[in-house]
Design a protein around this motif. Sequence first.
Motif, PDB file in Angstrom:
ATOM      1  N   SER A 165     -30.022  63.221  45.359  1.00 34.08           N
ATOM      2  CA  SER A 165     -30.516  62.601  44.123  1.00 34.08           C
ATOM      3  C   SER A 165     -31.729  63.354  43.582  1.00 34.08           C
ATOM      4  O   SER A 165     -31.902  63.462  42.363  1.00 34.08           O
ATOM      5  N   PHE A 166     -32.549  63.906  44.474  1.00 36.07           N
ATOM      6  CA  PHE A 166     -33.687  64.708  44.042  1.00 36.07           C
ATOM      7  C   PHE A 166     -33.219  65.959  43.296  1.00 36.07           C
ATOM      8  O   PHE A 166     -33.733  66.294  42.225  1.00 36.07           O
ATOM      9  N   TYR A 199     -31.795  65.015  39.934  1.00 34.28           N
ATOM     10  CA  TYR A 199     -32.895  64.703  39.019  1.00 34.28           C
ATOM     11  C   TYR A 199     -33.535  65.980  38.484  1.00 34.28           C
ATOM     12  O   TYR A 199     -33.824  66.100  37.287  1.00 34.28           O
ATOM     13  N   SER A 247     -32.966  66.675  34.368  1.00 36.33           N
ATOM     14  CA  SER A 247     -34.089  66.297  33.502  1.00 36.33           C
ATOM     15  C   SER A 247     -34.731  67.555  32.914  1.00 36.33           C
ATOM     16  O   SER A 247     -34.778  68.604  33.551  1.00 36.33           O
ATOM     17  N   ARG A 254     -39.955  65.258  33.298  1.00 37.76           N
ATOM     18  CA  ARG A 254     -40.143  65.083  34.744  1.00 37.76           C
ATOM     19  C   ARG A 254     -41.451  64.367  35.040  1.00 37.76           C
ATOM     20  O   ARG A 254     -42.441  64.503  34.344  1.00 37.76           O
ATOM     21  N   ARG A 255     -41.431  63.574  36.123  1.00 37.71           N
ATOM     22  CA  ARG A 255     -42.624  62.848  36.573  1.00 37.71           C
ATOM     23  C   ARG A 255     -42.986  63.335  37.972  1.00 37.71           C
ATOM     24  O   ARG A 255     -42.167  63.264  38.888  1.00 37.71           O
ATOM     25  N   SER A 289     -45.011  61.979  40.113  1.00 34.19           N
ATOM     26  CA  SER A 289     -45.040  60.882  41.079  1.00 34.19           C
ATOM     27  C   SER A 289     -43.641  60.573  41.616  1.00 34.19           C
ATOM     28  O   SER A 289     -43.478  60.316  42.809  1.00 34.19           O
ATOM     29  N   LYS A 290     -42.628  60.620  40.746  1.00 36.11           N
ATOM     30  CA  LYS A 290     -41.254  60.381  41.197  1.00 36.11           C
ATOM     31  C   LYS A 290     -40.790  61.502  42.119  1.00 36.11           C
ATOM     32  O   LYS A 290     -40.113  61.250  43.124  1.00 36.11           O
ATOM     33  N   GLU A 291     -41.139  62.728  41.807  1.00 35.00           N
ATOM     34  CA  GLU A 291     -40.745  63.857  42.645  1.00 35.00           C
ATOM     35  C   GLU A 291     -41.388  63.766  44.029  1.00 35.00           C
ATOM     36  O   GLU A 291     -40.723  63.997  45.044  1.00 35.00           O
ATOM     37  N   ALA A 334     -42.558  61.012  45.529  1.00 32.42           N
ATOM     38  CA  ALA A 334     -42.022  59.850  46.243  1.00 32.42           C
ATOM     39  C   ALA A 334     -40.624  60.138  46.787  1.00 32.42           C
ATOM     40  O   ALA A 334     -40.326  59.819  47.954  1.00 32.42           O
ATOM     41  N   THR A 335     -39.782  60.743  45.977  1.00 31.84           N
ATOM     42  CA  THR A 335     -38.429  61.061  46.430  1.00 31.84           C
ATOM     43  C   THR A 335     -38.464  62.081  47.559  1.00 31.84           C
ATOM     44  O   THR A 335     -37.732  61.951  48.549  1.00 31.84           O
TER      45      THR A 335
END
Length: 76
Positions: A32-33, A36, A40, A45-46, A48-50, A52-53
């Motif tokens: 999923s990373f 993403y 995207s 892109r964020r 923080s999401k990168e 966390a993932t």
Amino acid sequence: MAPKPISSPVPVAWYPSLAVLMLSVGLLVTASFFIYEATSSRWNRRLSKEIATGAVASFFLGFGSLFLLLATGVYV
């Protein structure tokens, strides 16, 4: 008083199941990373999401690898 022997907090019979489960989850999160990152745009892109993932994938792949080694008899 004699010291108690060191024992695993997880039953040894669970090692193969935990290895398969954790490695599967880790690979799914990793996939999923990559999806993403590939889908995207640079501006959407964020960070923080990168992070966390990546942290979740690293956690599951690390412990999955540990249990895989333990299940095959490589005691680390």
